[in-house]
Design an enzyme around this catalytic site. Structure first.
Site: not given
Lengths: 372, 470
Positions: B320-322
Site C-alpha cells: 500500500w505504501h508504495g
C-alpha cells in the site's frame, strides 16, 4: 480522540469583537517577538548572508571596516568584475585625493536590491563614507524563478523595498492577474524575512561551532581579478582531489554569473528618453533623498557594453540624480569597448577592469574638483 | 499546496472565515467541498475526475446495497472500481517493470513500456476511505447516505484528502449531518496542535532531511557511523513528517468544527512491535485490521493460520505504501516480527520472574531499533543500497569512509535524545495545563512568541510530505 478533545473552552472568544481583539493581540505580539528574535539572531550580521563565498566576504569585510571607506560601489556583476578599488584608489591618490573605496557589488544585483543594500549600508552609519557610486537601471521588480527563496533575496525584502516593488508593479500596465503573479514572490520573500525563516539554523550552527568557517582574507576590497579567481578555483580543485576539468566540489560559490542583468530584459516600468514612469520616479526620488540625508553624494554610473536602459538618463534629465557618469555608448568611451578588454559579452576582464578603473578615477577626480 | 506553504495561510483563513460566516449546514458543506476540490486541483485538476468518479460509484453502490438482493455483486463493483483505479495508477508501472525484469532474467528480450502513469496524490488514502464506506454499508454497520454532497465531502475533505488520517464513513458522515457550532470548537487545542505539527514537519523533519538524503543517495560512499546517523535521523524524519502532517490535518478539521481520528500515539515509546502498530499510522493499521486481517480469519484458527494472516496483512500494508520490492520487504519484516512477537508472548509466561523486568526494560529499545532497521528498506533507493546500509547498521561494516553531514555521532545522538525528551514531555502532557489555564490574552501572546521562536528554524527549502507519494 485523546490528543484533541473538542470541548468549549473557558475564556474562548464568543463574540466577533473578542475574537478580533485576540487576533490583534496575536498579530502585535508576533510583530514584537519576531523583531526581538531577529535582533538576537543577527547579532552576527553574517547570519543573514546567503553563505556563498562572495556574500560572506562582503558581510565579513564591510561590517568591521565600514568606517574606513570613503566611497562604495554598488551594482551588478558588471560592477563586480569591472571596478578594481585598488587601481581606483591609487589613481585618485595620484591626483592628490587620498581615499579608500570598497566594491559591494554582486552578481545579478538589480535596482530594488541595490536600493535595499544601500539603505542597509547607510543604517550602519559608516563614519567616513562620502560617495556612493551606484549602477542605476530600471527599477524592475521581476526576478528569476531560480533565485526565489534564497537568503539573499529574502534579506533585501525589507518593508520599504517590498513596498517599492509592489508600487512599481501596481503602477504598471499589466493585467491584474499578471500583477498578482508578479507581486506574489515579493510578498512571500517579505513574509520569509518577517518570520526570520532559515536564520535559526545558521545562527545556532554558529553558536554550536558546527558551521563551516568559510573564506577569510586579510585584504579584501570587493574585487577579485580573473587570475585570482582561477588560481583560487585551481587550489580548491586540488584540495578536492579533482583534475583541472573536474567538477567543483563546493557549490556554494556565486562566482558563476547566475543572473547577468542582460539575460532578462526589464519587464516593468520601462523609461523613455525623456520620461520616467511616476512610480519609478517616486521610488528613486525617495532613495536619493535618503542618501543625501545621510550626508553622502550619489553618483550614478553606466558601465560600457551595458544593455540599453534609459532610466539613468531620464532620471538625470529630471534632476533626480545629481551626477551621471555614462560609458554605455561607444562614443562616450570608445577605448573601453574594445573586445580584448572583456571576458564575455559585457563583463570586463582584469585588463579591462584596470583600464576602466583608471578612466573612472580620472572622471571622478574631475567631478570632485569641479564641485570644489 | 502544502500545509507549511506560505499560500496555505490565506487559503485556510478564507475557508475558515467563510465557513463560519455561512448560516446553514448545507451552505457550509458546499463551501467546504468547493474548497476541497480547489485544494486538490491546485496539484493537478485533471485528477479531480478520479475523485468524482470514485464518489459517484460509491454513492450509486451505496444506494443499491440498501435494497438489492444480490448485494455482493454491488460490493464487488465498488471494490473493482476503486481497487482498479488504485491498481492502474499506482501499481501499473511496478508490475510492468517487474514483468520485464523477470522476462529478461528468463532470457527473453523484453523492453520497458513507454507508457508511464503518473501517480495521483492521495489516491491510496481516498480509495481506502471510499472502500470503507461501501464495505460498512454492505456489512450493514452504516446506512447508505442519501446526500451525495455528504459523501463527496467525506471523500474529498481537504484537511485529510492527500495524506490521511484515513477516516471512516461511520465516524465522519454523522458529523456532516449536524451543524457545526463554533462555540464547541476547541480553538486553543487546535492552534497548539497545528503549531506542534508545523514544528515537527517544517523544523524537525525538513531540517534534518539532508542527512538521510545524502546518505541514501549513495550509501557506498559512507562509513558505518553514517549508516547509524542516517537511519536514526530517518526514523525521526519520517515520524515528524507524517505525524506532523496528521496533527495539522486534525487541527484544521477541528478549526472547521470536525473531528478526525488520532493517527499517532507516541509510537517510538511502544514496548513491542504489536504495540507499535497500535500507535503508528493508527488509521491505516486499524483499517487493515478491520477490512483485511479479520476478514482473512484473524486469529480465529491455528497458530500458523494467524501467522499467515499477519504476514499477508503486512505484505499488503507494505505494498500500500508504495509499488516497489523494498516496501514488500518492509511489510514482510513487520509481518514476521508480529508473528515472532505473538509466539514470544506465549512463551513469556514460562520465563523466570527475575528475567521479566529486564525484558520489559530492554523491549522498547529493541523495538525502536528493529523499526529503524526496517526503515532502511523503506527509504533505500534500491535493494542493493539497502543491503549496504543494513551491513553498516547491523554489522558496523561501512562500505566507504566518508561521514555524513557535519554532525559528529555524539552530537547526532544528543539531537535524537533531546527530541526523545521533548516527545516524552508531550506524551505526559506536561505543558498542556499551562496553555489550557492561561487567560485568553496570555494565550494569544504566548502563541505569538512561540511562532516567532519557531519560524527561524524553518529551512528555506520546504520538502514535500513523504507520505504524499503513497
Amino acid at each position: 480522540m485523546r490528543s484533541l478533545p473538542i470541548r468549549p473552552q473557558p475564556g474562548a472568544p464568543t463574540s466577533i469583537a473578542s475574537a478580533a481583539g485576540l487576533t490583534l493581540v496575536f498579530v502585535v505580539g508576533l510583530v514584537v517577538c519576531t523583531a526581538a528574535v531577529r535582533g538576537v539572531l543577527l547579532r552576527d550580521p553574517e547570519v543573514e548572508s546567503d553563505q556563498t563565498r562572495r556574500s560572506l566576504l562582503l558581510y565579513r569585510h564591510f561590517g568591521p571596516h565600514k568606517d574606513e571607506y570613503d566611497a562604495v560601489f554598488v551594482g551588478s556583476s558588471r560592477f563586480y568584475r569591472g571596478v578594481d578599488p585598488e587601481v581606483f584608489d591609487a589613481e585618485v591618490g595620484r591626483a592628490g585625493l587620498e581615499m579608500r573605496s570598497f566594491n559591494f557589488s554582486m552578481n545579478g544585483m538589480r535596482m530594488p536590491e541595490i536600493i535595499a543594500r544601500v539603505d542597509w549600508m547607510l543604517a550602519q552609519k559608516p563614519a567616513k563614507l562620502r560617495w556612493l557610486i551606484v549602477e542605476l537601471t530600471t527599477l524592475d521588480p521581476a526576478f528569476r524563478e531560480d533565485n526565489r527563496g534564497g537568503q539573499r533575496m529574502i534579506a533585501w525584502h525589507t518593508p520599504r523595498a517590498t513596498l517599492d516593488c509592489l508600487s512599481v508593479i501596481g503602477a504598471s500596465t499589466r493585467t491584474t492577474a499578471e500583477k498578482l503573479a508578479a507581486a506574489r514572490p515579493h510578498l512571500v520573500e517579505f513574509g520569509y524575512r518577517f518570520g526570520n525563516i532559515g536564520l535559526g539554523f545558521e545562527a545556532s550552527s554558529r553558536w554550536l561551532g558546527v558551521a563551516p568557517v568559510g573564506p577569510r582574507l586579510k585584504h579584501f576590497d570587493g574585487y577579485e581579478s580573473e587570475e585570482e579567481e582561477s588560481q583560487r578555483k585551481r587550489g580548491r580543485r586540488k584540495r578536492a582531489g579533482l583534475d583541472e576539468q573536474g567538477e567543483e566540489e563546493d557549490e556554494r560559490d556565486d562566482d558563476e554569473v547566475r543572473e547577468p542583468a542582460d539575460v532578462a530584459a526589464p519587464t516593468f516600468s520601462v523609461a523613455g528618453a525623456d520620461d520616467l514612469p511616476p512610480a519609478q520616479e517616486r521610488v528613486l526620488a525617495a532613495f536619493v533623498e535618503r542618501v543625501e540625508a545621510a550626508g553622502v553624494e550619489l553618483i550614478v554610473l553606466r558601465m560600457p557594453r551595458t544593455p540599453r536602459d534609459l532610466t539613468a538618463r531620464a532620471a538625470r534629465k529630471r534632476g533626480l540624480v545629481p551626477t551621471l557618469l555614462a560609458y554605455d555608448t561607444r562614443a562616450a568611451a570608445p577605448a573601453l569597448w574594445a573586445a580584448e578588454l572583456y571576458r564575455d559579452a559585457s563583463h570586463l576582464n582584469s585588463r579591462g577592469a584596470a583600464a576602466f578603473s583608471k578612466r573612472l578615477a580620472a572622471d571622478f577626480v574631475t567631478h570632485v574638483r569641479a564641485g570644489e | 499546496m502544502l500545509f507549511v506553504d506560505f499560500v496555505f495561510l490565506p487559503f485556510f483563513a478564507t475557508v475558515f472565515l467563510v465557513h463560519w460566516a455561512l448560516r446553514t449546514n448545507r451552505a457550509r458543506k458546499v463551501w467546504l467541498l468547493a474548497a476541497s476540490y480547489f485544494f486538490y486541483g491546485a496539484w493537478d485538476w485533471r485528477f479531480l475526475s478520479l475523485i468524482v468518479f470514485s464518489t459517484a460509484v460509491d454513492y450509486f453502490v451505496g444506494c443499491r446495497l440498501e435494497h438489492a438482493v444480490k448485494r455482493k455483486r454491488w460490493l464487488m463493483l465498488s471494490l473493482c472500481a476503486n481497487l482498479g483505479l488504485l491498481g492502474t495508477f499506482k501499481y501499473f508501472n511496478f508490475f510492468v517493470d517487474s514483468a520485464v525484469a523477470l522476462l529478461n532474467t528468463a532470457g527473453f528480450d523484453a523492453h520497458e513500456s513507454t507508457l508511464r502513469i503518473v501517480l495521483p496524490v492521495g489516491i491510496s488514502f481516498y480509495t481506502f476511505q471510499t472502500l470503507s464506506y461501501s464495505i460498512d454499508v454492505y456489512r450493514k454497520k452504516l446506512a447508505p447516505t442519501r446526500s451525495v454532497l455528504d459523501l463527496a465531502l467525506f471523500v474529498a475533505f481537504f484537511p485529510q484528502l492527500v495524506a490521511g488520517p484515513i477516516i471512516r464513513a461511520v465516524d465522519f458522515l454523522p458529523q456532516l449531518r449536524t451543524k457545526t457550532v463554533f462555540a464547541r470548537t476547541d480553538v486553543r487545542a487546535a492552534l497548539v496542535l497545528f503549531l506542534v505539527g508545523f514544528v515537527k514537519k517544517a523544523c524537525i523533519s525538513d531540517g534534518i532531511a539532508h542527512i538521510p538524503d545524502a546518505y541514501f543517495a549513495d550509501p557506498a560512499h559512507f562509513d558505518a557511523v553514517s549508516a547509524w546517523i542516517a537511519t536514526l535521523f530517518y526514523a525521526v524524519q519520517i515520524y515528524c513528517d507524517f505525524s506532523g502532517y496528521s496533527d495539522m490535518a486534525i487541527a484544521c478539521a477541528a478549526l472547521l468544527g470536525y473531528e478526525l481520528c488520532e493517527n499517532f500515539r507516541h509510537p517510538y515509546f511502544a514496548a513491542d512491535i504489536t504495540a507499535f502498530w497500535r500507535r503508528w499510522h493508527i488509521s491505516l493499521s486499524s483499517w487493515l485490521r478491520d477490512y483485511l486481517y479479520i476478514p482473512l480469519g484473524g486469529n480465529r484458527g491455528s497458530r500458523l493460520f494467524t501467522y499467515r494472516n499477519l504476514m499477508l496483512t503486512m505484505l499488503l500494508g507494505g505494498l500500500w505504501h508504495g509499488a516497489g520490492w523494498n516496501f514488500v520487504i518492509w511489510g514482510a519484516l513487520h509481518g514476521a516480527a508480529l508473528g515472532v512477537h505473538r509466539a514470544w508472548q506465549r512463551s513469556e509466561r514460562s520465563f523466570p520472574s527475575a528475567v521479566r523486568p529486564f525484558v520489559r526494560a530492554v523491549s522498547p529499545l529493541a523495538t525502536f531499533l528493529f523499526v529503524c532497521f526496517c526503515w532502511i528498506f523503506f527509504r533505500a533507493e534500491s535493494l542493493g543500497d539497502a543491503w549496504i546500509a543494513v551491513r553498516g547498521f547491523c554489522l558496523f561494516d561501512g562500505a566507504g569512509s566518508a561521514r555524513v553531514g557535519t554532525l559528529g555521532p555524539w552530537f547526532a545522538t544528543g539531537v535524537v535524545a533531546a527530541l526523545g525528551v521533548v516527545h516524552l514531555a508531550s506524551a505526559r502532557h506536561i505543558v498542556e495545563p499551562l496553555w489550557r489555564r492561561a487567560p485568553s490574552w496570555a494565550f494569544a501572546l504566548g502563541l505569538a512568541a512561540a511562532v516567532a521562536v519557531v519560524l527561524p528554524f524553518v529551512p528555506l527549502e520546504a520538502k514535500p510530505f513523504i507520505y504524499f507519494q503513497f
